[in-house]
Design a protein around this motif. Sequence first.
Motif, PDB file in Angstrom:
ATOM      1  N   LEU A 106       0.815  -1.210   0.000  1.00  0.00           N
ATOM      2  CA  LEU A 106       0.000   0.000   0.000  1.00  0.00           C
ATOM      3  C   LEU A 106       0.852   1.265   0.000  1.00  0.00           C
ATOM      4  N   TYR A 107       0.206   2.357  -0.293  1.00  0.00           N
ATOM      5  CA  TYR A 107       0.823   3.684  -0.208  1.00  0.00           C
ATOM      6  C   TYR A 107       1.174   3.984   1.254  1.00  0.00           C
ATOM      7  N   GLY A 108       2.384   4.518   1.465  1.00  0.00           N
ATOM      8  CA  GLY A 108       2.781   4.958   2.800  1.00  0.00           C
ATOM      9  C   GLY A 108       3.473   3.933   3.655  1.00  0.00           C
ATOM     10  N   THR A 109       3.654   2.704   3.152  1.00  0.00           N
ATOM     11  CA  THR A 109       4.385   1.705   3.921  1.00  0.00           C
ATOM     12  C   THR A 109       5.898   1.968   3.802  1.00  0.00           C
ATOM     13  N   ARG A 110       6.687   1.088   4.394  1.00  0.00           N
ATOM     14  CA  ARG A 110       8.150   1.211   4.384  1.00  0.00           C
ATOM     15  C   ARG A 110       8.577   2.563   4.965  1.00  0.00           C
ATOM     16  N   ALA A 111       8.050   2.824   6.176  1.00  0.00           N
ATOM     17  CA  ALA A 111       8.358   4.065   6.899  1.00  0.00           C
ATOM     18  C   ALA A 111       7.955   5.300   6.099  1.00  0.00           C
ATOM     19  N   GLY A 112       6.882   5.165   5.321  1.00  0.00           N
ATOM     20  CA  GLY A 112       6.364   6.294   4.567  1.00  0.00           C
ATOM     21  C   GLY A 112       7.029   6.541   3.231  1.00  0.00           C
ATOM     22  N   THR A 113       7.978   5.691   2.849  1.00  0.00           N
ATOM     23  CA  THR A 113       8.724   5.922   1.609  1.00  0.00           C
ATOM     24  C   THR A 113       8.057   5.301   0.380  1.00  0.00           C
ATOM     25  N   ALA A 136       2.785  13.076  -4.650  1.00  0.00           N
ATOM     26  CA  ALA A 136       2.165  11.748  -4.652  1.00  0.00           C
ATOM     27  C   ALA A 136       0.971  11.709  -3.697  1.00  0.00           C
ATOM     28  N   ILE A 137      -0.087  11.032  -4.117  1.00  0.00           N
ATOM     29  CA  ILE A 137      -1.258  10.831  -3.262  1.00  0.00           C
ATOM     30  C   ILE A 137      -1.586   9.341  -3.223  1.00  0.00           C
ATOM     31  N   ASN A 138      -2.365   8.964  -2.256  1.00  0.00           N
ATOM     32  CA  ASN A 138      -2.780   7.577  -2.119  1.00  0.00           C
ATOM     33  C   ASN A 138      -3.749   7.215  -3.250  1.00  0.00           C
TER      34      ASN A 138
END
Length: 255
Positions: A51-58, A155-157
Amino acid sequence: MLLDYARRLLIVLLLALCVSIMFLTGKEAKAMDQNTEGKWIFPVDGVITDLYGTRAGTHKGMDIGGAAGSPVYASIGGIVSKSYYSESYGHVVFITHENGYETVYAHLNDRSVAENDVVTSGEQIGRLGNTGRSTGAHLHFEVHQGEWTLDKKNAINPFDIFGEGEIGQLVFAKGQDPYQTFEASVNVHPADQKAAEKRNVIEREIIHIVKENETLWGISQIYGLSVDQVKVWNGMDAKSNVIFPEQELRIKVGS
């Protein structure tokens, strides 16, 4: 005196006309924008794996796992702003759209469009692949409200466009409602198809490429399955959970 009154009346009428034009133009622009937004479709068949925003927001996009070589489509019509190969994105296509958005389609197996090509909503732009920094066949899909930048500040979700979904969600390309289960099937044996119809369930088979440090349990959780189901579909020893990086696992998913 009468002339002065007439001038004032004329000014009032002109102001009223200007306000009316602004109001109507605004309504028309909004309607056009809504009409454009309504053309968004999902770019590929598959299962949401990140999903969008995973991996510490990267992680600034959505990952959709699927069968290598599956067609990838433009999510909305526009102009191809970039089409090239990079070390990180692999084969990648960028499309700018009239509504001010820009979409990104990364890790493609190949590209069928070039820079400055005009594409329509649902037009094929490449095929699903595993190029660049990728550990399995999937599409990395980004949506930018504005142009793509190196820091991805715009970038947006993608869920802001399509509505809420989740990891393990089965999605279908070229549908206005990307989370709808269509009455269609892929790689389904006729006997399985008949049984599925009785259950009002349409199953699809995809191939999951095992990544480094993945476990059978972790993979089963991605797709909302049990470990035993995955073992049975792949003819694995019921007493062993051993899998290897780059191993191909058959996964059946459905509504």
